[in-house]
Write an enzyme that holds these catalytic residues in place. Structure first.
Site, PDB file in Angstrom:
ATOM      1  N   ASN A   1     -14.017  -4.951  -9.040  1.00 46.89           N
ATOM      2  CA  ASN A   1     -14.089  -6.403  -8.924  1.00 46.89           C
ATOM      3  C   ASN A   1     -15.437  -7.013  -9.237  1.00 46.89           C
ATOM      4  O   ASN A   1     -15.562  -8.229  -9.321  1.00 46.89           O
ATOM      5  CB  ASN A   1     -13.617  -6.830  -7.538  1.00 46.89           C
ATOM      6  CG  ASN A   1     -12.113  -6.711  -7.445  1.00 46.89           C
ATOM      7  OD1 ASN A   1     -11.405  -7.335  -8.217  1.00 46.89           O
ATOM      8  ND2 ASN A   1     -11.633  -5.878  -6.546  1.00 46.89           N
ATOM      9  N   THR A  50      -0.663 -10.920  -5.187  1.00 47.84           N
ATOM     10  CA  THR A  50      -0.765 -11.177  -6.634  1.00 47.84           C
ATOM     11  C   THR A  50       0.160 -10.250  -7.236  1.00 47.84           C
ATOM     12  O   THR A  50      -0.206  -9.229  -7.796  1.00 47.84           O
ATOM     13  CB  THR A  50      -2.046 -10.712  -7.269  1.00 47.84           C
ATOM     14  OG1 THR A  50      -3.071 -11.214  -6.567  1.00 47.84           O
ATOM     15  CG2 THR A  50      -2.116 -11.095  -8.727  1.00 47.84           C
ATOM     16  N   LYS A 109       4.495  -5.457  -9.999  1.00 45.09           N
ATOM     17  CA  LYS A 109       3.102  -5.223 -10.337  1.00 45.09           C
ATOM     18  C   LYS A 109       2.242  -5.869  -9.257  1.00 45.09           C
ATOM     19  O   LYS A 109       2.655  -6.813  -8.569  1.00 45.09           O
ATOM     20  CB  LYS A 109       2.723  -5.783 -11.699  1.00 45.09           C
ATOM     21  CG  LYS A 109       2.798  -7.240 -11.844  1.00 45.09           C
ATOM     22  CD  LYS A 109       1.563  -8.102 -11.857  1.00 45.09           C
ATOM     23  CE  LYS A 109       0.264  -7.441 -11.746  1.00 45.09           C
ATOM     24  NZ  LYS A 109      -0.801  -8.493 -11.494  1.00 45.09           N
ATOM     25  N   GLU A 122      -6.493  -2.008  -5.289  1.00 48.97           N
ATOM     26  CA  GLU A 122      -7.715  -1.771  -6.045  1.00 48.97           C
ATOM     27  C   GLU A 122      -8.659  -0.842  -5.282  1.00 48.97           C
ATOM     28  O   GLU A 122      -9.111  -1.158  -4.189  1.00 48.97           O
ATOM     29  CB  GLU A 122      -8.397  -3.099  -6.375  1.00 48.97           C
ATOM     30  CG  GLU A 122      -7.627  -3.844  -7.469  1.00 48.97           C
ATOM     31  CD  GLU A 122      -8.135  -5.241  -7.736  1.00 48.97           C
ATOM     32  OE1 GLU A 122      -7.770  -5.791  -8.790  1.00 48.97           O
ATOM     33  OE2 GLU A 122      -8.882  -5.786  -6.918  1.00 48.97           O
ATOM     34  N   THR A 170      -1.708  -5.301 -14.696  1.00 43.30           N
ATOM     35  CA  THR A 170      -3.041  -5.894 -14.955  1.00 43.30           C
ATOM     36  C   THR A 170      -4.087  -4.877 -14.492  1.00 43.30           C
ATOM     37  O   THR A 170      -4.449  -3.994 -15.247  1.00 43.30           O
ATOM     38  CB  THR A 170      -3.210  -7.255 -14.250  1.00 43.30           C
ATOM     39  OG1 THR A 170      -2.940  -7.119 -12.863  1.00 43.30           O
ATOM     40  CG2 THR A 170      -2.279  -8.287 -14.852  1.00 43.30           C
TER      41      THR A 170
END
Lengths: 413, 413
Positions: free
Chosen positions: B408, B197, B186, B285, B160
């Site tokens: 984000n 996640t 992932k 991230e 993702t």
């Protein structure tokens, strides 16, 4: 290593920084002790003229500042003759040096102002783990000074990464007696419910006993200073105090906070608590938006609080609001990660008046254009109706922006 | 609203993305179901040839994905014939539509591959709260496909906000039998201990019963997938599974994870768990640095964990490391805010081998130049010796950078 505030004033600051009126029975002295590289006031002393009382709430951190250890011991009598506050050094994790620093500083104040060492309250804010600059502080205190007429000077002297001074004065009354409340606060980062990296000092000239002050501070802290968050990081120095100078005598003393004569005063005092707490969030490091999280109809107060704080502290939600992204999926995530039992099919999520999720799925009727316009405002409400009970919780927080990173990643030696 | 990964590959990614070897007894099919605006594979099906077993760990979120409800019910038998995974939509907070979607999808797979509906395991990752694109997925499954020979295709199809595919193949052995383990994972944001996640799928051709698989997954999860954090946000979809195809028969079956023949296999399986978990943090991230938090000599395992997670999740520490700032005062803050009792005068804090605080204050002998050089590395260790007991905890996390905000805060409709 001193954090730089990167100077720019928060876009959420009030338009005008108002004058703050002194409270009868206290004199304020502000100093430049050279605790920063630039010329600025960084030290304030509040000197009480007559028998004055103090009630306080401290951080719960298990590695708290040496100042709080001092205050806990020294102020058992709950009477206060002076308060000294400095910025630039937190006096935390400073070992014996930090303890000795406090002893020397209070000794100097006691001799300078001819008061008792044991009635001096000490507060420090700034960098953790650097030796306390005792001599600089003592040198400053020994200067001759005249009292300050605008207490915004005190608010300014305790700023660290704050971008503007925070304070409020309200003229109120108790019965027929005219009363004043003036409060100042600082705080910008390391802010989380249960006291933030914040100092709050609230003064009144009302004649109020220490036990009344204690009841009042306990009453107003939960929804104000304990309901704010910037980064979820709770500090070692958080302190809020409430003092009464007893300058404005009552014909008949007040023995209970339920005394009817206190009605107006309590409303105004609550305003002061709420205002100061909100200002800390408005000056949150890098904040561009104020976020109010309202959780309603929870099965217990604790459940409501867990959920509201989980939302308020979620980096993903805070960055989404920064980006004006109505990403309520992240709100679902933040509720879920509390492990609190919720009714998936009954819960409602709204941004302001815009219902985005209900009946266990996205609201198909949402007007995306209007919602987007709402999300461009300065203040965003995230409302969660759990339809699960009757309890509620509100937390104020701010968004997470590039500037938060700028401010906190800046290496300074 | 789909998060953009802003494409740039994480600076902490491995130099080379290696081939992943298929595991005997499973075929992999990958598809483009057009769940993203761009042409990319976004769907994988693993098809098991003979009686295969599965053990799983799910998120504890109280608002978990519909897929997990399905899996809990359907896989009571612990036998698996197919696993389907899609990116682009999390099938979370999708109401009855999401449940029906799963029913239709598994029906299609069952008829397409002639297997039992009840032995199909479903995993989804992507946006929360958007209707599941059932028809797109069904249309893809109906395509004729040949099995993939490089399983990196599967790792790629479940990305993702991930910037690179994550996987590992190890050839190992149990007794004299040659065994292979291949795992993919992932995850990049919404990562926090207790399952991130993230999706993790680990396959082996070993002959292992479901109860052995269960013991193995329980053994290796705590120090791998449950010891990582990117942003402290726990997701609704987290899933890690371990499957055995039983292709490589043993002369004598294995009845206990303490069977000596498992020694090498367990070491290698642990490597797979640890490798995949670490890759998720390396692809955190916006990550520019990997941070390993080691808490040692705590009075209890729980106390060690609370402290290591508090440090790993502190935005102030993560931004300091991003800025190469040895701001150990923030580490003090993060320890203190757990309210855990610690011995202020005994605790030691080091960055790598550089002791920065001990005996209740800053280490005066620290070589600032060397420390600064250390902080410019890709991987930073924060070591806390509590001198308070014998328990320990390790958490892997990453720093907090401008790119985290970029990724984000990006508004997408």
């Amino acid at each position: 290593m001193v954090k730089k505030s990167l100077n720019k004033i928060s876009p959420l600051a009030p338009q005008i920084i108002k004058r703050l009126s002194p409270v009868e029975g206290v004199s304020l002295y502000t100093y430049c002790a050279n605790l920063y590289n630039k010329q600025r006031n960084d030290l304030s002393i509040f000197l009480f003229h007559r028998k004055s009382f103090i009630a306080e709430v401290f951080t719960k951190s298990s590695l708290r500042s040496a100042t709080l250890d001092w205050n806990s011991k020294a102020l058992k009598g709950k009477e206060v003759q002076a308060i000294i506050v400095n910025a630039g050094n937190a006096n935390t994790f400073t070992g014996r040096q930090g303890e000795r620093a406090i002893e020397e500083v209070v000794k100097t104040i006691a001799s300078q102002f001819k008061i008792s060492k044991k009635k001096i309250f000490v507060a420090s804010t700034g960098v953790i783990g650097e030796p306390f600059p005792t001599q600089k502080v003592i040198r400053a205190i020994k200067e001759k000074k005249s009292p300050s007429k605008n207490w915004i000077d005190a608010a300014r002297s305790i700023m660290t990464t704050d971008t503007y001074p925070k304070g409020i004065s309200i003229n109120t009354s108790i019965g027929n007696q005219k009363i004043r409340i003036t409060g100042i606060a600082k705080g910008s980062g390391m802010i989380e419910p249960n006291m933030a990296t914040m100092l709050g000092f609230i003064f009144t000239d009302a004649e109020l006993s220490q036990s009344i002050l204690k009841s009042l501070i306990s009453k107003f802290i939960p929804n104000s200073f304990n309901s704010i968050s910037v980064d979820g990081d709770e500090s070692t120095n958080d302190t809020v105090i409430l003092t009464s100078t007893n300058a404005k005598k009552m014909n008949k003393k007040i023995h209970s906070i339920n005394d009817k004569r206190l009605k107006k005063f309590k409303l105004d005092l609550e305003k002061v608590f709420l205002y100061l707490a909100e200002q800390i969030v408005r000056d949150g490091e890098g904040a561009t938006k104020l976020i109010e999280v309202n959780v309603t109809n929870a099965r217990s107060r604790l459940s409501a609080e867990k959920i509201s704080r989980s939302i308020a502290n979620s980096p993903l939600i805070k960055t989404a609001i920064y980006g004006r992204d109505p990403n309520w999926g992240r709100v679902i995530m933040a509720i879920g990660k509390t492990y609190e039992k919720v009714k998936k099919d009954k819960l409602k999520i709204s941004f302001g008046n815009y219902l985005v999720a209900k009946n266990g799925l996205a609201n198909p009727k949402i007007d995306e254009r209007k919602l987007k316009r709402y999300l461009s405002k300065d203040k965003i409400n995230i409302n969660i109706d759990l339809s699960n009970g009757k309890e509620k919780s509100k937390v104020l927080t701010c968004d997470f922006s590039h500037r938060y990173i700028d401010i906190n990643a800046s290496y300074k030696t």
